[in-house]
Design a protein around this motif. Structure first.
Motif, mmCIF file in Angstrom:
data_model
loop_
_atom_site.group_PDB
_atom_site.id
_atom_site.type_symbol
_atom_site.label_atom_id
_atom_site.label_comp_id
_atom_site.label_asym_id
_atom_site.label_seq_id
_atom_site.Cartn_x
_atom_site.Cartn_y
_atom_site.Cartn_z
ATOM 1 N N GLU A 1 37.827 5.464 37.901
ATOM 2 C CA GLU A 1 37.337 3.878 37.266
ATOM 3 C C GLU A 1 38.815 2.934 38.073
ATOM 4 O O GLU A 1 38.582 1.950 38.925
ATOM 5 C CB GLU A 1 37.360 3.439 35.594
ATOM 6 C CG GLU A 1 36.934 2.252 35.589
ATOM 7 C CD GLU A 1 36.688 2.557 34.155
ATOM 8 O OE1 GLU A 1 37.453 1.342 33.292
ATOM 9 O OE2 GLU A 1 36.059 3.285 33.936
ATOM 10 N N GLN A 2 40.164 2.950 38.267
ATOM 11 C CA GLN A 2 40.891 2.260 37.989
ATOM 12 C C GLN A 2 41.471 2.059 39.395
ATOM 13 O O GLN A 2 41.509 1.307 40.036
ATOM 14 C CB GLN A 2 41.976 2.739 37.074
ATOM 15 C CG GLN A 2 41.974 2.370 35.519
ATOM 16 C CD GLN A 2 43.920 2.864 35.493
ATOM 17 O OE1 GLN A 2 44.361 1.556 35.378
ATOM 18 N NE2 GLN A 2 43.738 3.601 34.936
ATOM 19 N N ARG B 1 42.919 5.008 31.468
ATOM 20 C CA ARG B 1 41.517 4.547 31.857
ATOM 21 C C ARG B 1 41.034 5.656 32.690
ATOM 22 O O ARG B 1 42.271 6.497 33.237
ATOM 23 C CB ARG B 1 41.033 3.257 32.292
ATOM 24 C CG ARG B 1 40.647 2.444 30.623
ATOM 25 C CD ARG B 1 39.971 1.831 30.985
ATOM 26 N NE ARG B 1 41.037 0.240 32.558
ATOM 27 C CZ ARG B 1 40.316 0.009 33.629
ATOM 28 N NH1 ARG B 1 38.658 0.087 33.758
ATOM 29 N NH2 ARG B 1 41.220 -0.969 34.337
ATOM 30 N N ALA C 1 39.465 11.817 41.848
ATOM 31 C CA ALA C 1 39.422 10.409 41.273
ATOM 32 C C ALA C 1 39.337 10.156 43.715
ATOM 33 O O ALA C 1 39.132 9.401 43.811
ATOM 34 C CB ALA C 1 40.820 10.161 41.155
ATOM 35 N N ALA D 1 39.117 2.675 41.794
ATOM 36 C CA ALA D 1 37.836 1.385 42.604
ATOM 37 C C ALA D 1 37.867 -0.062 42.520
ATOM 38 O O ALA D 1 37.595 -0.346 43.040
ATOM 39 C CB ALA D 1 36.347 2.285 41.563
ATOM 40 N N GLU D 2 38.526 -0.229 40.897
ATOM 41 C CA GLU D 2 39.305 -1.767 40.940
ATOM 42 C C GLU D 2 39.863 -1.844 41.761
ATOM 43 O O GLU D 2 40.110 -2.834 42.683
ATOM 44 C CB GLU D 2 39.111 -1.607 40.031
ATOM 45 C CG GLU D 2 37.925 -1.545 39.192
ATOM 46 C CD GLU D 2 38.529 -1.721 37.377
ATOM 47 O OE1 GLU D 2 39.718 -1.973 37.312
ATOM 48 O OE2 GLU D 2 38.080 -1.640 36.240
#
Length: 350
Positions: free
Chosen positions: A224-225, A220, A248, A227-228
């Motif tokens: 996005e990853q 992914r 990122a 941030a998780e």
């Protein structure tokens, strides 16, 4: 076969004569984009007679590293390019076969810079001894070698970690990244996150190298990853990759964060690059972006060796190597390393 009066021998399996020639890898032409086998060749080359102050070494372990791709090109860099039609070189560990240098005798093991060949004639001033009783010889190319000290310098001198901070390492399963993440933890990081290119490597980061979290950047988007994994942002980014990973990370920086650029493997083959398109966020967060050259920071090497040896002895620092057997397979090892197929340091065992 030729002999030299200065040859020293021991009671082990060292030969009483030395070869007149050896095999070496040559750069046949400069690669365009991703290198191919046609860019290289193995040739036999004569070995010069030893002069005063020189030693003859039979190489036992060779290193293949991402920076070598830059040397295959003619563009200006921090190190001279390989010459077309000439033998290549790189870090190696080997055993002294013959010596005309004070302080060196047959049977000694040394680290030096004339790899990518089976034997090397070297000025003794350009090598240093390594002790196989303290650590396996291959570790002097990895966790106790250039990759290890690179990770140490980046974290110790430039990351400026405070207790409890969050650190993100890209290329975290590689030779530098796997050590950088562990040292960050040892130096006080509260949370260390890593990204790697397979689910197996992600599991190794957490289970073997002690990362608090890790993710597969291929599944992914990295932003996005990340941030998780770091919902409150990151304080330090140790980058081995560039491109999407760098973009990122810049987007996730906390106030007064530090970005340490160790490598840019995503750009070594002149691939199209994604980002970073958000450099302004460095200003918004008043963050620092730094890069460094290991050879300019070697005042830290004695401290690194002392600390790293202690961490290895206690198990606080773990290393892993991916080993390819045989001189003929050196190029295959290099290609595999550049594809990210190694965990930890990629080593060629002769």
């Amino acid at each position: 076969m030729t002999t030299t009066p200065a040859l020293t021998t021991s009671s082990g399996d060292l030969p009483s004569s030395i070869p007149a020639a050896t095999r070496a890898w040559f750069l046949e032409q400069r690669p365009t984009g991703q290198p191919t086998t046609s860019d290289f060749a193995i040739r036999e080359v004569p070995l010069a007679d030893l002069e005063d102050g020189q030693i003859l070494v039979v190489n036992e372990f060779l290193s293949v590293d991402p920076y070598m791709r830059g040397r295959m090109s003619a563009k200006k860099s921090y190190i001279d390019p390989y010459e077309v039609g000439a033998a290549m070189d790189g870090p190696a560990v080997g055993r002294v076969l013959a010596s005309r240098a004070d302080g060196f005798r047959a049977g000694d093991h040394v680290f030096h810079g004339l790899g990518w060949r089976e034997h090397a004639v070297l000025d003794a001033a350009a090598v240093f001894k390594v002790d196989p009783t303290l650590a396996p010889l291959s570790t002097y190319l990895g966790v106790l070698g250039v990759t290890g000290v690179t990770a140490y310098i980046g974290i110790e001198r430039f990351a400026e970690i405070s207790d409890g901070e969050t650190v993100y390492v890209s290329g975290a399963a590689g030779a530098v990244g796997s050590v950088a993440g562990q040292i960050a933890k040892l130096k006080g990081a509260g949370r260390v996150i890593g990204s790697a290119g397979s689910d197996e490597k992600v599991a190794q980061l957490v289970e073997q190298f002690g990362f608090d979290a890790a993710f597969n950047y291929k599944t992914r988007p990295i932003a996005e990853q990340l941030a998780e994994a770091a919902p409150e942002g990151i304080d330090v980014f140790f980058d081995n990759v560039g491109g999407e990973a760098l973009e990122a990370a810049i987007g996730a920086l906390n106030i007064h964060a530090r970005v340490v650029l160790s490598g840019m493997v995503s750009q070594y083959n002149d691939e199209p690059v994604t980002g970073p398109r958000n450099l302004w966020n460095l200003s918004v967060t008043r963050s620092k972006l730094v890069t460094f050259m290991v050879t300019e920071e070697l005042d830290l090497q004695p401290r690194f060796l002392e600390e790293a040896a202690g961490w290895l002895a206690t198990g606080e620092l773990r290393s892993q190597e991916t080993t390819v057997e045989g001189f003929e397979n050196t190029l295959d090892a290099y290609f595999a390393m550049m594809r990210g197929e190694n965990t930890g340091k990629m080593i060629v065992r002769l």
